[in-house]
Design a protein around this motif. Structure first.
Motif, PDB file in Angstrom:
ATOM      1  N   ASN A 155       8.241  91.921  68.481  1.00  0.00           N
ATOM      2  CA  ASN A 155       8.194  91.258  67.206  1.00  0.00           C
ATOM      3  C   ASN A 155       8.549  91.785  66.210  1.00  0.00           C
ATOM      4  OD1 ASN A 155       6.962  88.320  67.357  1.00  0.00           O
ATOM      5  ND2 ASN A 155       5.197  89.817  68.181  1.00  0.00           N
ATOM      6  N   VAL A 156       8.761  93.195  65.722  1.00  0.00           N
ATOM      7  CA  VAL A 156       9.539  93.794  64.402  1.00  0.00           C
ATOM      8  C   VAL A 156      10.965  93.863  65.447  1.00  0.00           C
ATOM      9  CG1 VAL A 156      10.128  96.117  64.012  1.00  0.00           C
ATOM     10  CG2 VAL A 156       7.422  95.664  64.736  1.00  0.00           C
ATOM     11  N   LEU A 157      11.208  93.986  65.890  1.00  0.00           N
ATOM     12  CA  LEU A 157      12.508  93.384  66.388  1.00  0.00           C
ATOM     13  C   LEU A 157      12.890  92.363  66.563  1.00  0.00           C
ATOM     14  CD1 LEU A 157      12.721  95.826  69.412  1.00  0.00           C
ATOM     15  CD2 LEU A 157      13.344  96.687  67.209  1.00  0.00           C
ATOM     16  N   ILE A 158      12.459  91.100  66.540  1.00  0.00           N
ATOM     17  CA  ILE A 158      13.087  90.008  66.257  1.00  0.00           C
ATOM     18  C   ILE A 158      12.792  89.903  64.835  1.00  0.00           C
ATOM     19  CG2 ILE A 158      12.161  87.413  66.482  1.00  0.00           C
ATOM     20  CD1 ILE A 158      10.988  88.118  69.356  1.00  0.00           C
ATOM     21  N   ARG A 159      11.903  90.354  64.039  1.00  0.00           N
ATOM     22  CA  ARG A 159      11.947  90.177  62.905  1.00  0.00           C
ATOM     23  C   ARG A 159      12.823  90.619  62.145  1.00  0.00           C
ATOM     24  NH1 ARG A 159       5.988  92.008  61.054  1.00  0.00           N
ATOM     25  NH2 ARG A 159       6.077  91.243  59.380  1.00  0.00           N
ATOM     26  N   PHE A 160      13.361  91.722  62.211  1.00  0.00           N
ATOM     27  CA  PHE A 160      14.581  93.269  61.618  1.00  0.00           C
ATOM     28  C   PHE A 160      15.876  91.679  61.903  1.00  0.00           C
ATOM     29  CE2 PHE A 160      12.218  97.399  62.262  1.00  0.00           C
ATOM     30  CZ  PHE A 160      11.874  97.039  61.572  1.00  0.00           C
ATOM     31  N   SER A 161      15.674  91.511  62.802  1.00  0.00           N
ATOM     32  CA  SER A 161      17.619  90.439  63.762  1.00  0.00           C
ATOM     33  C   SER A 161      17.063  89.385  62.704  1.00  0.00           C
ATOM     34  CB  SER A 161      17.049  89.807  64.810  1.00  0.00           C
ATOM     35  OG  SER A 161      17.255  91.361  65.750  1.00  0.00           O
ATOM     36  N   ASN A 162      16.203  88.685  62.023  1.00  0.00           N
ATOM     37  CA  ASN A 162      16.045  86.882  61.728  1.00  0.00           C
ATOM     38  C   ASN A 162      17.446  87.071  59.938  1.00  0.00           C
ATOM     39  OD1 ASN A 162      15.806  85.065  59.819  1.00  0.00           O
ATOM     40  ND2 ASN A 162      13.228  85.952  59.354  1.00  0.00           N
ATOM     41  N   PRO A 163      18.225  85.961  60.851  1.00  0.00           N
ATOM     42  CA  PRO A 163      19.839  85.885  60.438  1.00  0.00           C
ATOM     43  C   PRO A 163      18.941  85.534  58.438  1.00  0.00           C
ATOM     44  CG  PRO A 163      18.701  84.133  61.905  1.00  0.00           C
ATOM     45  CD  PRO A 163      18.461  85.006  61.948  1.00  0.00           C
ATOM     46  N   TYR A 164      18.016  84.930  58.730  1.00  0.00           N
ATOM     47  CA  TYR A 164      17.739  84.302  57.117  1.00  0.00           C
ATOM     48  C   TYR A 164      17.558  85.471  56.226  1.00  0.00           C
ATOM     49  CZ  TYR A 164      18.732  79.972  59.301  1.00  0.00           C
ATOM     50  OH  TYR A 164      18.536  78.814  60.361  1.00  0.00           O
ATOM     51  N   ILE A 165      17.088  86.659  56.325  1.00  0.00           N
ATOM     52  CA  ILE A 165      16.298  87.768  55.500  1.00  0.00           C
ATOM     53  C   ILE A 165      17.683  89.235  55.217  1.00  0.00           C
ATOM     54  CG2 ILE A 165      14.812  89.434  55.382  1.00  0.00           C
ATOM     55  CD1 ILE A 165      12.946  87.834  56.688  1.00  0.00           C
ATOM     56  N   LYS A 166      18.336  89.139  54.318  1.00  0.00           N
ATOM     57  CA  LYS A 166      18.793  90.352  54.208  1.00  0.00           C
ATOM     58  C   LYS A 166      18.373  91.503  53.743  1.00  0.00           C
ATOM     59  CE  LYS A 166      23.470  89.513  53.139  1.00  0.00           C
ATOM     60  NZ  LYS A 166      24.202  88.403  52.320  1.00  0.00           N
ATOM     61  N   HIS A 167      17.469  91.793  54.052  1.00  0.00           N
ATOM     62  CA  HIS A 167      17.489  93.268  53.716  1.00  0.00           C
ATOM     63  C   HIS A 167      17.968  94.688  53.619  1.00  0.00           C
ATOM     64  CE1 HIS A 167      12.895  95.220  53.959  1.00  0.00           C
ATOM     65  NE2 HIS A 167      13.185  95.841  53.147  1.00  0.00           N
ATOM     66  N   TYR A 168      18.207  95.041  52.734  1.00  0.00           N
ATOM     67  CA  TYR A 168      19.410  96.265  52.475  1.00  0.00           C
ATOM     68  C   TYR A 168      18.398  97.208  52.826  1.00  0.00           C
ATOM     69  CZ  TYR A 168      22.640  92.615  50.295  1.00  0.00           C
ATOM     70  OH  TYR A 168      24.058  91.786  50.274  1.00  0.00           O
ATOM     71  N   LEU A 169      19.319  98.253  54.007  1.00  0.00           N
ATOM     72  CA  LEU A 169      18.546  99.584  53.449  1.00  0.00           C
ATOM     73  C   LEU A 169      18.522 100.656  52.591  1.00  0.00           C
ATOM     74  CD1 LEU A 169      21.401  99.852  56.575  1.00  0.00           C
ATOM     75  CD2 LEU A 169      18.733  99.591  56.919  1.00  0.00           C
ATOM     76  N   SER A 170      19.688 100.162  51.476  1.00  0.00           N
ATOM     77  CA  SER A 170      19.382 101.139  51.240  1.00  0.00           C
ATOM     78  C   SER A 170      18.356 100.981  49.613  1.00  0.00           C
ATOM     79  CB  SER A 170      20.733 100.904  48.791  1.00  0.00           C
ATOM     80  OG  SER A 170      20.629  99.420  49.373  1.00  0.00           O
TER      81      SER A 170
END
Length: 421
Positions: A320-335
């Motif tokens: 589920n974590v990997l699916i969440r990380f791949s969410n195309p609607y969420i732009k989660h910046y590494l910085s």
């Protein structure tokens, strides 16, 4: 507008509670298992209650992810109360006999004690001080206590909230009878919450067919772990609505460890390596076969083997974590995730490293590589941390860095060979 009796007093009108607790209560209401409403309290002077009230406390919630899009109408909120505008209206919530639950999300610093708060303040500054006055009024009315479901992201949030309320009871000399009522007639649950709520999609044009200034968005995944001896399911039967709510008497810490080690640990293991490799968002990492493979190995071969929950449960959560990380609607910046990476590695990843060594006699190769990249990131990348931490990491040798117990909680000199390799 919802005209049902208030059964929930909710401190916080932001996107998280509206896309988490209120969304769940809506699910229960839709199947006839919650016959009540929510009174939302704006815990600070400035907030969004006016905007919410302007549309009769009804709003649209969008759940979006690789799984698709789900749109729902949330109308469980019946009123908004602003203590800074009308303190008596706020205190009057204590007079509602049907009110049963108190839900809160006042940020990590919300549950705090300040001896500068006075009983005559209308309102006092802190959330627990406001709550203590509400509870004292309810006690004076001879009514039943509340069941507390705090969602603040601190360890043992329910225990800490209760402790702080009792501190105010002592500060204001509210009496042993009131303190005994707090102890015996109220239930303070410890909770763990997990859902990414992304609020109003400001950079998008939504075609809903109507105007909604309080649109809220979230991912599909949701988890609420509630630790209590109380039979909460009897009054809020989350399981009947197929919600991912776990009610446990003693296992909260295991679920907290699972979240910190797997979800947060994956972030911290990946981010310095990814930033040094030219990636900018979590999704961009998941779109790259090599980076995704690195994260999968960290999770399934080095982190999960150090945890004690059932393996199927752990692997399901990791997937589920990997699916969440791949969410195309969420732009989660590494910085943004990279903030304070040294302390994050200590809490999120190092326990997996040490437990792996304890169980298997060797150090986990990929998590060691993540530590190497963390040190390299502070030397040649663009870290964001305490200036003293950044200066030390940049200028000291790897051996001196690993030896610094102030950073890691112990001397990690034994890892020198592994990191250098």
């Amino acid at each position: 507008m919802n005209n049902k009796p208030v059964k929930v007093i909710q401190f916080g009108e932001g996107g998280f509670l509206r896309g988490f607790a209120d969304w769940m209560l809506q699910k229960l209401s839709d199947i006839g298992e919650f016959d009540g409403s929510v009174a939302v309290v704006q815990p600070i002077d400035k907030g969004m209650c006016d905007m919410l009230a302007a549309q009769d406390c009804v709003y649209t919630h969008l759940i979006r992810g690789a799984e698709g899009v789900e749109i729902s109408k949330i109308d469980v909120i019946s009123r908004c109360v602003k203590p800074y505008d009308n303190f008596e209206e706020y205190l009057a919530l204590a007079d509602i006999p049907e009110a049963r639950f108190v839900i809160s999300n006042t940020t990590e610093s919300g549950i705090e004690f300040k001896d500068s708060d006075k009983i005559t303040d209308a309102p006092p500054a802190t959330f627990p001080a406001k709550l203590t006055l509400l509870l004292k009024r309810r006690f004076d009315k001879g009514l039943k206590g509340f069941i507390f479901l705090p969602c603040e992201l601190i360890d043992r949030n329910g225990d800490n909230l209760k402790k702080t309320v009792l501190q105010y009871a002592d500060l204001w000399q509210l009496g042993d009878g009131f303190k005994s009522w707090i102890e015996t007639e109220n239930v303070f649950c410890n909770t763990l919450v997990d859902r990414i709520n992304t609020g109003y999609p400001k950079d998008e044009k939504l075609d809903l067919g109507y105007e909604d200034n309080m649109v809220n968005t979230s991912e599909f995944f949701h988890l609420w772990v509630i630790e209590t001896e109380f039979d909460l399911e009897k009054e809020l039967p989350f399981s009947k609505a197929d919600l991912n709510v776990i009610i446990t008497k003693d296992a909260l810490e295991r679920y907290r460890t699972r979240k910190v080690r797997i979800l947060n640990g994956a972030h911290t293991s990946m981010v310095p390596f990814a930033l040094l490799s030219g990636f900018d968002t979590v999704k961009s990492c998941m779109d790259d076969d090599d980076m995704r493979g690195f994260v999968r190995t960290c999770l399934f071969e080095e982190i999960i083997p150090t945890l004690d929950l059932p393996k199927e449960e752990l692997t399901d959560y990791a997937e589920n974590v990997l699916i969440r990380f791949s969410n195309p609607y969420i732009k989660h910046y590494l910085s943004s995730i990279a903030l304070n990476s040294v302390s994050k590695y200590k809490v999120r990843v190092l326990p997996s490293v040490l437990e792996y060594k304890k169980r298997f006699g060797s150090y986990p190769k990929h998590l060691m590589f993540a530590l190497k990249k963390l040190i390299e990131f502070y030397k040649v990348g663009a870290p964001n941390d305490d200036p003293a931490v950044m200066e030390f990491m940049k200028n000291k040798s790897v051996a001196e860095i690993l030896k610094n117990e102030a950073f890691w909680g112990c001397d990690l000199s034994d890892l020198l060979g592994e990191v250098e390799a």
